[in-house]
Motif scaffolding. Structure first.
Motif, short mmCIF file in Angstrom:
data_model
loop_
_atom_site.label_atom_id
_atom_site.label_comp_id
_atom_site.label_asym_id
_atom_site.label_seq_id
_atom_site.Cartn_x
_atom_site.Cartn_y
_atom_site.Cartn_z
N THR A 248 0.83 -1.25 -0.05
CA THR A 248 0.08 0.17 0.04
C THR A 248 0.55 1.43 -0.08
O THR A 248 1.94 1.34 0.61
CB THR A 248 -0.77 -0.13 1.09
OG1 THR A 248 -1.74 1.29 1.07
CG2 THR A 248 -0.30 -0.17 2.63
N GLY A 249 0.44 2.08 -0.81
CA GLY A 249 1.32 3.52 -1.09
C GLY A 249 2.62 3.42 -1.81
O GLY A 249 3.49 4.19 -2.06
N ALA A 250 2.77 2.11 -2.62
CA ALA A 250 3.81 1.88 -3.60
C ALA A 250 3.85 2.77 -4.71
O ALA A 250 4.68 3.09 -5.41
CB ALA A 250 4.09 0.61 -3.59
N GLY A 251 2.64 3.11 -4.98
CA GLY A 251 2.74 4.12 -6.22
C GLY A 251 1.98 3.36 -7.43
O GLY A 251 2.17 3.63 -8.50
N LYS A 252 1.00 2.28 -7.05
CA LYS A 252 0.61 1.44 -8.36
C LYS A 252 -0.20 2.44 -8.99
O LYS A 252 -0.41 2.21 -10.26
CB LYS A 252 -0.31 0.39 -7.72
CG LYS A 252 0.58 -0.54 -6.84
CD LYS A 252 -0.42 -1.75 -6.38
CE LYS A 252 -1.32 -1.53 -5.31
NZ LYS A 252 -0.54 -0.97 -4.14
N GLY A 253 -1.04 3.39 -8.53
CA GLY A 253 -1.68 4.43 -9.19
C GLY A 253 -1.21 5.18 -10.40
O GLY A 253 -1.63 5.44 -11.50
N SER A 254 0.09 5.60 -10.15
CA SER A 254 1.01 6.19 -11.06
C SER A 254 1.15 5.50 -12.40
O SER A 254 1.34 5.91 -13.32
CB SER A 254 2.10 7.08 -10.38
OG SER A 254 2.80 5.84 -9.67
N LYS A 280 -11.98 -0.62 -5.13
CA LYS A 280 -11.80 0.24 -3.93
C LYS A 280 -12.38 1.34 -4.01
O LYS A 280 -12.55 2.26 -3.16
CB LYS A 280 -10.33 0.33 -3.69
CG LYS A 280 -9.77 -0.84 -3.23
CD LYS A 280 -8.29 -0.31 -2.48
CE LYS A 280 -7.46 0.24 -3.56
NZ LYS A 280 -5.97 0.45 -3.10
N GLN A 381 -1.86 -5.81 -4.19
CA GLN A 381 -0.97 -5.63 -3.01
C GLN A 381 -0.06 -6.61 -2.58
O GLN A 381 0.85 -6.44 -2.36
CB GLN A 381 -1.77 -4.83 -1.94
CG GLN A 381 -2.20 -3.51 -2.03
CD GLN A 381 -2.93 -2.93 -0.69
OE1 GLN A 381 -2.77 -3.55 0.37
NE2 GLN A 381 -3.55 -1.81 -0.66
N ALA A 434 8.05 5.90 -3.78
CA ALA A 434 6.71 5.76 -4.42
C ALA A 434 6.70 5.86 -6.07
O ALA A 434 7.34 6.88 -6.60
CB ALA A 434 5.41 6.73 -3.97
N ARG A 451 10.86 4.53 -12.76
CA ARG A 451 10.17 5.22 -11.87
C ARG A 451 8.74 5.86 -12.82
O ARG A 451 9.13 6.61 -13.67
CB ARG A 451 10.66 6.46 -11.20
CG ARG A 451 9.87 7.26 -10.01
CD ARG A 451 10.59 8.00 -9.16
NE ARG A 451 9.54 8.12 -7.93
CZ ARG A 451 10.03 8.58 -6.95
NH1 ARG A 451 11.19 9.23 -6.62
NH2 ARG A 451 9.12 8.96 -5.66
N ALA A 452 7.69 5.71 -12.35
CA ALA A 452 6.61 6.09 -13.24
C ALA A 452 6.39 7.55 -12.55
O ALA A 452 6.78 8.13 -11.29
CB ALA A 452 5.06 5.30 -12.69
N TYR A 454 4.29 10.91 -11.63
CA TYR A 454 3.06 11.22 -10.69
C TYR A 454 2.23 12.02 -11.52
O TYR A 454 2.35 13.01 -11.82
CB TYR A 454 3.56 11.65 -9.33
CG TYR A 454 2.70 11.77 -8.56
CD1 TYR A 454 1.77 10.68 -8.10
CD2 TYR A 454 2.46 13.28 -7.97
CE1 TYR A 454 0.73 11.17 -6.97
CE2 TYR A 454 1.27 13.22 -6.89
CZ TYR A 454 0.41 12.10 -6.66
OH TYR A 454 -0.53 12.44 -5.80
N1 LIG Z 1 5.18 8.03 -9.13
C1 LIG Z 1 5.22 8.82 -7.85
N2 LIG Z 1 6.02 9.59 -7.57
C2 LIG Z 1 6.16 10.29 -6.37
N3 LIG Z 1 5.09 10.21 -5.41
C3 LIG Z 1 4.27 9.35 -5.73
C4 LIG Z 1 4.00 8.35 -6.92
N4 LIG Z 1 3.03 7.56 -7.12
C5 LIG Z 1 2.50 8.08 -5.61
N5 LIG Z 1 3.03 8.80 -5.04
C6 LIG Z 1 2.67 9.32 -3.69
O1 LIG Z 1 2.50 8.14 -2.90
C7 LIG Z 1 1.14 8.03 -2.34
C8 LIG Z 1 0.48 6.81 -2.63
O2 LIG Z 1 0.44 6.44 -4.07
P1 LIG Z 1 -0.79 5.43 -4.60
O3 LIG Z 1 -2.02 5.85 -3.81
O4 LIG Z 1 -0.73 5.45 -5.99
O5 LIG Z 1 -0.27 4.07 -4.25
P2 LIG Z 1 -0.97 2.93 -4.26
O6 LIG Z 1 0.20 1.68 -4.54
O7 LIG Z 1 -2.00 2.75 -5.32
O8 LIG Z 1 -1.46 2.70 -2.98
P3 LIG Z 1 -2.88 1.67 -2.29
O9 LIG Z 1 -2.71 0.32 -2.69
O10 LIG Z 1 -3.03 2.08 -0.87
O11 LIG Z 1 -4.09 2.56 -2.99
C9 LIG Z 1 0.48 9.15 -3.25
O12 LIG Z 1 -0.67 9.95 -2.33
C10 LIG Z 1 1.48 10.04 -3.72
O13 LIG Z 1 1.68 11.08 -2.63
#
Ligand SMILES: Nc1ncnc2c1ncn2[C@@H]1O[C@H](COP(=O)(O)OP(=O)(O)OP(=O)(O)O)[C@@H](O)[C@H]1O
Length: 500
Positions: A248-254, A280, A381, A434, A451-452, A454
């Protein structure tokens, strides 16, 4: 055997029969001094020739002024050095990159070869167990070449006969610290030769802002961020399926959003359709007007996946015997099914029938979809098999920050961590880690660190404002009349709306 031992050591190799009645003592024949001197001189000459041949610039830098000094005096040598420095400075200021490529990196490589790698080679090899000290002799792998660029040193190494790549991959930690680097990657150059990569700095330590939306319409690899050598990283999505795993918070969304962003022009041109599953409700909902179909409720997600399977099967029926791979057209666009937190739909789904339907649909899409232009990009995750038993059906995989070292090979495949994919070492601090991850493509066993970029909420809002209306389907709030490449039986409303 004794003849192979150097000088005095052989003299001490005395053995006896068990009753000590007979003593074996080797006869040591002394080599005449001139033979030794001739051998050493020939080695010195060979070494000098090799040095000039391999490093002409680095040798010329001290030798040419030295010769001129000796022959014509120090003034001329000083003038020459001054002129060369001036020429070098002018070149560097006019064409910095060509200067670096042709002179700068070579000089640095020479310096680092001599000062770091040659100097520490013997102790690091012996202590790490990659070299052997046998019967008074060192058997060491050979350092063939050192190359430098803006971020890393690359060493070409000839392994000892009988060594395996795994022997090196198992010792990346010792190699990295032995030569003063944070990490070491091992890749195969050719039979018996390896390339060791030692990063000198980390260009991915700072977040990257969203990649500009491309001007050209393309379904080809999408630029989503950068590699660790600072070159753009392009992720292939058409003709494959991509699994993104990270805590969680690893940055999958980016990764998801950078891909969506890069496909927007193709989506506007009708060559791509994005179908989003957002169990989610947090990740993809902000941009739902961009998607041809969007589902959040598990039942709706199952319906949407079944629709994707229907599209896939219909295309397969039409293409059979005519085509072997898909080219996106407005009639048959590339359908990218985006799934955030796929485990919500598979492992954590309490309704067994629904769970089986979803898993079966995902397995069907990932085994048969890519040839007919239906791709899946899924994020999760927890990469354990109990959670995602079809993870091996995704040809391309991305490991973001993971909690445990064993999870790296679960995601990227056996041996990926040994080859340097240290996803469990990625920093949990968002600014540093992230969006950082290791990509392993089906075509290459070597993981690539990337690195993806953001994509912020504001970026997503801007994307929606610019592209939502342009989508070649009606807005998702009125899907009953949405055109489709073929009749889709199930219509998927946005959660909270009444299903038709
Ligand atoms: N590519 C990036 N570069 C820098 N910071 C980032 C990047 N992607 C995400 N972040 C930071 O990390 C935080 C968590 O990112 P994100 O929600 O995409 O993670 P996630 O892996 O989707 O987490 P979850 O599984 O909990 O949804 C974001 O709010 C942002 O501040």
């Amino acid at each position: 055997m004794f003849r192979k031992l150097p000088g005095d050591e052989a003299r001490n190799l005395v053995s006896t029969t068990p009753d000590t009645a007979v003593v074996f003592r080797p006869a040591v024949v002394r080599t005449p001094a001139f033979v030794t001197i001739v051998i050493w001189l020939s080695r010195l000459v060979a070494g000098l020739v090799r040095l000039v041949w391999r490093h002409p610039i680095a040798v010329a830098v001290p030798v040419v002024p030295g010769v001129i000094w000796t022959l014509y005096g120090w003034r001329l040598a000083l003038v020459l050095v001054g002129l060369v420095l001036l020429a070098g400075l002018s070149w560097a200021s006019l064409h910095w990159f060509s200067f670096l490529r042709l002179v700068g990196w070579r000089l640095l490589a020479f310096w680092r070869r001599v000062w770091i790698y040659r100097r520490h080679w013997q102790p690091v090899m012996i202590i790490s167990g990659l070299g052997r000290h046998l019967r008074g002799r060192d058997y060491l792998p050979r350092l063939m070449r050192v190359e430098c660029d803006g971020w890393a040193d690359r060493l070409t190494v000839k392994m000892l006969n009988g060594q395996a790549v795994k022997d090196w991959a198992d010792r990346t930690d010792q190699l990295a610290h032995g030569f003063g680097s944070r990490t070491c990657r091992v890749s195969i150059a050719r039979a018996g030769r390896l390339v060791l990569t030692f990063p000198r700095r980390d260009p991915l330590a700072v977040p990257l802002s969203a990649v500009p939306i491309p001007d050209v319409v393309s379904v080809g690899p999408v630029e989503i961020g950068a590699r660790e050598d600072s070159t753009p990283y392009r992720l292939k999505v058409h003709g494959t399926h991509v699994l993104i795993a990270g805590a969680t918070g690893a940055g999958k969304g980016s990764f998801l959003w950078s891909t969506i962003r890069g496909l927007l022009p193709a989506m506007r041109a009708g060559l791509v359709e994005l179908w989003a599953l957002d169990p989610k409700l947090m990740e993809l909902s902000l941009g739902r007007d961009l998607f041809t179909w969007y589902a959040a409720d598990p039942e709706q997600c199952a319906d949407l996946l079944d629709d994707a399977v229907t599209v896939m099967q219909e295309r397969a029926g039409r293409f059979a015997g005519l085509l072997r791979s898909h080219t996106p057209t407005t009639a048959d666009p590339f359908v990218l099914v985006l799934v955030d937190e796929v485990a919500f739909l598979t492992a954590y789904q309490s309704d067994r029938t629904l769970k089986q339907r979803i898993t079966a649909a995902l397995a069907t899409l990932t085994t048969q979809g890519r040839a007919v232009g239906v791709g899946v990009m899924a994020a999760l995750q927890d990469p354990r098999k109990e959670v995602m038993n079809i993870r091996n059906l995704f040809p391309d995989k991305i490991a973001l920050r993971l909690d445990e070292s064993e999870q790296v090979d679960m995601v990227l495949g056996d041996g990926a961590r040994d080859r340097g994919a240290l996803a469990d070492h990625i920093s949990p601090v968002p600014e540093l880690g992230a969006g950082v991850g290791y990509v392993r493509l089906e075509t290459s066993p070597d993981p690539v660190r990337v690195r993806a970029a953001y994509v912020s909420d504001d970026d997503i809002r801007a994307m929606v404002a610019q592209y939502a209306q342009a989508v070649d389907t009606v807005p998702i709030t009125d899907q009953t009349t949405a055109p489709s490449p073929m009749p889709i039986t199930t219509r998927v409303p946005v959660i909270g709306e009444v299903a038709p």
